[in-house]
Design a protein around this motif. Structure first.
Motif, PDB file in Angstrom:
ATOM      1  N   ALA A 153       0.853  -1.193   0.000  1.00 27.76           N
ATOM      2  CA  ALA A 153       0.000   0.000   0.000  1.00 27.76           C
ATOM      3  C   ALA A 153       0.885   1.237   0.000  1.00 27.76           C
ATOM      4  N   LYS A 154       0.632   2.092  -0.930  1.00 25.13           N
ATOM      5  CA  LYS A 154       1.426   3.326  -0.995  1.00 25.13           C
ATOM      6  C   LYS A 154       0.961   4.268   0.095  1.00 25.13           C
ATOM      7  N   LYS A 155       1.909   4.956   0.656  1.00 25.78           N
ATOM      8  CA  LYS A 155       1.600   5.915   1.707  1.00 25.78           C
ATOM      9  C   LYS A 155       0.838   7.089   1.094  1.00 25.78           C
ATOM     10  N   ALA A 156      -0.298   7.377   1.670  1.00 21.41           N
ATOM     11  CA  ALA A 156      -1.111   8.488   1.167  1.00 21.41           C
ATOM     12  C   ALA A 156      -0.367   9.800   1.433  1.00 21.41           C
ATOM     13  N   PRO A 157      -0.343  10.695   0.464  1.00 22.64           N
ATOM     14  CA  PRO A 157       0.341  11.974   0.693  1.00 22.64           C
ATOM     15  C   PRO A 157      -0.403  12.797   1.743  1.00 22.64           C
ATOM     16  N   LYS A 158       0.345  13.546   2.494  1.00 18.18           N
ATOM     17  CA  LYS A 158      -0.242  14.419   3.508  1.00 18.18           C
ATOM     18  C   LYS A 158      -0.903  15.608   2.814  1.00 18.18           C
ATOM     19  N   VAL A 159      -1.998  16.095   3.393  1.00 21.28           N
ATOM     20  CA  VAL A 159      -2.681  17.241   2.786  1.00 21.28           C
ATOM     21  C   VAL A 159      -1.751  18.454   2.750  1.00 21.28           C
ATOM     22  N   GLU A 160      -0.847  18.541   3.720  1.00 20.96           N
ATOM     23  CA  GLU A 160       0.068  19.681   3.777  1.00 20.96           C
ATOM     24  C   GLU A 160       1.078  19.670   2.632  1.00 20.96           C
ATOM     25  N   ASP A 161       1.203  18.543   1.940  1.00 18.56           N
ATOM     26  CA  ASP A 161       2.134  18.451   0.815  1.00 18.56           C
ATOM     27  C   ASP A 161       1.510  18.888  -0.508  1.00 18.56           C
ATOM     28  N   LYS A 162       0.233  19.221  -0.478  1.00 17.59           N
ATOM     29  CA  LYS A 162      -0.421  19.735  -1.689  1.00 17.59           C
ATOM     30  C   LYS A 162       0.197  21.077  -2.062  1.00 17.59           C
ATOM     31  N   PHE A 185       0.438  24.917  -2.342  1.00 12.89           N
ATOM     32  CA  PHE A 185       0.010  25.885  -1.336  1.00 12.89           C
ATOM     33  C   PHE A 185      -1.443  26.334  -1.511  1.00 12.89           C
ATOM     34  N   ALA A 186      -1.787  26.855  -2.683  1.00 11.50           N
ATOM     35  CA  ALA A 186      -3.136  27.388  -2.907  1.00 11.50           C
ATOM     36  C   ALA A 186      -4.195  26.295  -2.785  1.00 11.50           C
ATOM     37  N   ASP A 187      -3.895  25.095  -3.272  1.00  9.37           N
ATOM     38  CA  ASP A 187      -4.850  23.994  -3.167  1.00  9.37           C
ATOM     39  C   ASP A 187      -5.082  23.627  -1.707  1.00  9.37           C
ATOM     40  N   PHE A 188      -4.010  23.536  -0.933  1.00  4.80           N
ATOM     41  CA  PHE A 188      -4.131  23.204   0.487  1.00  4.80           C
ATOM     42  C   PHE A 188      -4.998  24.241   1.207  1.00  4.80           C
ATOM     43  N   ILE A 189      -4.723  25.515   0.967  1.00  9.89           N
ATOM     44  CA  ILE A 189      -5.475  26.571   1.658  1.00  9.89           C
ATOM     45  C   ILE A 189      -6.949  26.496   1.283  1.00  9.89           C
ATOM     46  N   GLN A 190      -7.238  26.431  -0.003  1.00  6.50           N
ATOM     47  CA  GLN A 190      -8.631  26.479  -0.448  1.00  6.50           C
ATOM     48  C   GLN A 190      -9.398  25.189  -0.183  1.00  6.50           C
ATOM     49  N   GLN A 191      -8.767  24.048  -0.368  1.00  4.99           N
ATOM     50  CA  GLN A 191      -9.477  22.777  -0.252  1.00  4.99           C
ATOM     51  C   GLN A 191      -9.502  22.216   1.168  1.00  4.99           C
ATOM     52  N   ASP A 192      -8.495  22.552   1.968  1.00 10.96           N
ATOM     53  CA  ASP A 192      -8.381  21.923   3.282  1.00 10.96           C
ATOM     54  C   ASP A 192      -8.440  22.923   4.436  1.00 10.96           C
ATOM     55  N   PHE A 193      -7.595  23.953   4.379  1.00 14.13           N
ATOM     56  CA  PHE A 193      -7.502  24.868   5.509  1.00 14.13           C
ATOM     57  C   PHE A 193      -8.764  25.708   5.700  1.00 14.13           C
ATOM     58  N   VAL A 223       4.530  22.620   9.877  1.00 13.97           N
ATOM     59  CA  VAL A 223       3.170  23.070  10.167  1.00 13.97           C
ATOM     60  C   VAL A 223       2.185  22.085   9.549  1.00 13.97           C
ATOM     61  N   THR A 224       1.165  21.735  10.327  1.00 16.39           N
ATOM     62  CA  THR A 224       0.124  20.833   9.850  1.00 16.39           C
ATOM     63  C   THR A 224      -1.201  21.584   9.775  1.00 16.39           C
ATOM     64  N   LEU A 225      -2.162  20.958   9.129  1.00 21.31           N
ATOM     65  CA  LEU A 225      -3.503  21.533   9.035  1.00 21.31           C
ATOM     66  C   LEU A 225      -4.067  21.775  10.433  1.00 21.31           C
ATOM     67  N   ASN A 226      -3.990  20.770  11.283  1.00 19.31           N
ATOM     68  CA  ASN A 226      -4.543  20.908  12.634  1.00 19.31           C
ATOM     69  C   ASN A 226      -3.837  22.002  13.424  1.00 19.31           C
ATOM     70  N   LEU A 227      -2.546  22.120  13.268  1.00 19.08           N
ATOM     71  CA  LEU A 227      -1.798  23.149  13.985  1.00 19.08           C
ATOM     72  C   LEU A 227      -2.195  24.549  13.519  1.00 19.08           C
ATOM     73  N   LEU A 228      -2.358  24.736  12.221  1.00 18.92           N
ATOM     74  CA  LEU A 228      -2.790  26.045  11.701  1.00 18.92           C
ATOM     75  C   LEU A 228      -4.164  26.421  12.246  1.00 18.92           C
ATOM     76  N   VAL A 229      -5.096  25.491  12.196  1.00 17.16           N
ATOM     77  CA  VAL A 229      -6.456  25.762  12.697  1.00 17.16           C
ATOM     78  C   VAL A 229      -6.395  26.065  14.193  1.00 17.16           C
ATOM     79  N   PHE A 230      -5.697  25.230  14.946  1.00 15.32           N
ATOM     80  CA  PHE A 230      -5.564  25.425  16.386  1.00 15.32           C
ATOM     81  C   PHE A 230      -4.947  26.788  16.699  1.00 15.32           C
ATOM     82  N   GLY A 231      -3.916  27.166  15.961  1.00 13.31           N
ATOM     83  CA  GLY A 231      -3.251  28.450  16.196  1.00 13.31           C
ATOM     84  C   GLY A 231      -4.177  29.641  15.996  1.00 13.31           C
ATOM     85  N   VAL A 232      -4.982  29.616  14.953  1.00 14.79           N
ATOM     86  CA  VAL A 232      -5.913  30.721  14.704  1.00 14.79           C
ATOM     87  C   VAL A 232      -6.976  30.764  15.800  1.00 14.79           C
TER      88      VAL A 232
END
Length: 142
Positions: free
Chosen positions: A18-27, A29-37, A120-129
């Motif tokens: 099984a291939k390791k799923a890429p982390k959302v933070e590796d998308k 920049f703009a895709d990560f912000i708009q689709q996940d963050f 920095v991870t998605l959860n850390l960014l959300v938590f920080g704000v």
């Protein structure tokens, strides 16, 4: 003499196959912000009681210093409260600045944001704000 037959090659385990799923933070920049963050941040802030929250992601001059960079801008209470999370380097692991303003004014102070974090991870960014706005006493639970 024992009959030696060659051993069958080892089959890869399910984990290795099984291939390791890429982390959302590796998308990108703009895709990560708009689709996940933005969706995660909106859900977290609405859970804290913000009802008329609007989040945008755009490149604009940084409050106070005027240097253009990508920013997440949040407004609520009929645009009476605002925060800006600026990604100075256009990268979630790069320099970040935070600014906020009340009563419809423009931000007048920039603060470094998550400067001690190596990754920095998605959860850390959300938590920080959420933590930063909570420190401002702007969330329902205060």
């Amino acid at each position: 003499m024992a009959d030696e037959t060659p051993a069958a090659p080892e089959q890869p385990t399910a984990k290795a196959a099984a291939k390791k799923a890429p982390k959302v933070e590796d998308k990108p920049f703009a895709d990560f912000i708009q689709q996940d963050f933005l969706p995660a941040l909106k859900a977290a802030l609405m859970k804290q009681g913000l009802q008329d929250l609007a989040l945008t992601f755009e490149q604009r001059p940084l409050p106070v210093v005027g240097v253009p960079c990508w920013q997440v801008i949040g407004t609520w209470m009929g645009n009476q409260r605002q925060f800006n999370l600026a990604f100075v380097d256009g990268d979630i692991n790069g320099r970040k600045q935070f600014a906020c303003a009340d009563y419809g004014t423009q931000p007048s102070l920039l603060e470094s944001f998550l400067i001690d974090e190596r990754r920095v991870t998605l959860n850390l960014l959300v938590f920080g704000v959420v933590q930063r706005l909570n420190a401002q006493k702007w969330l329902l639970r205060n």
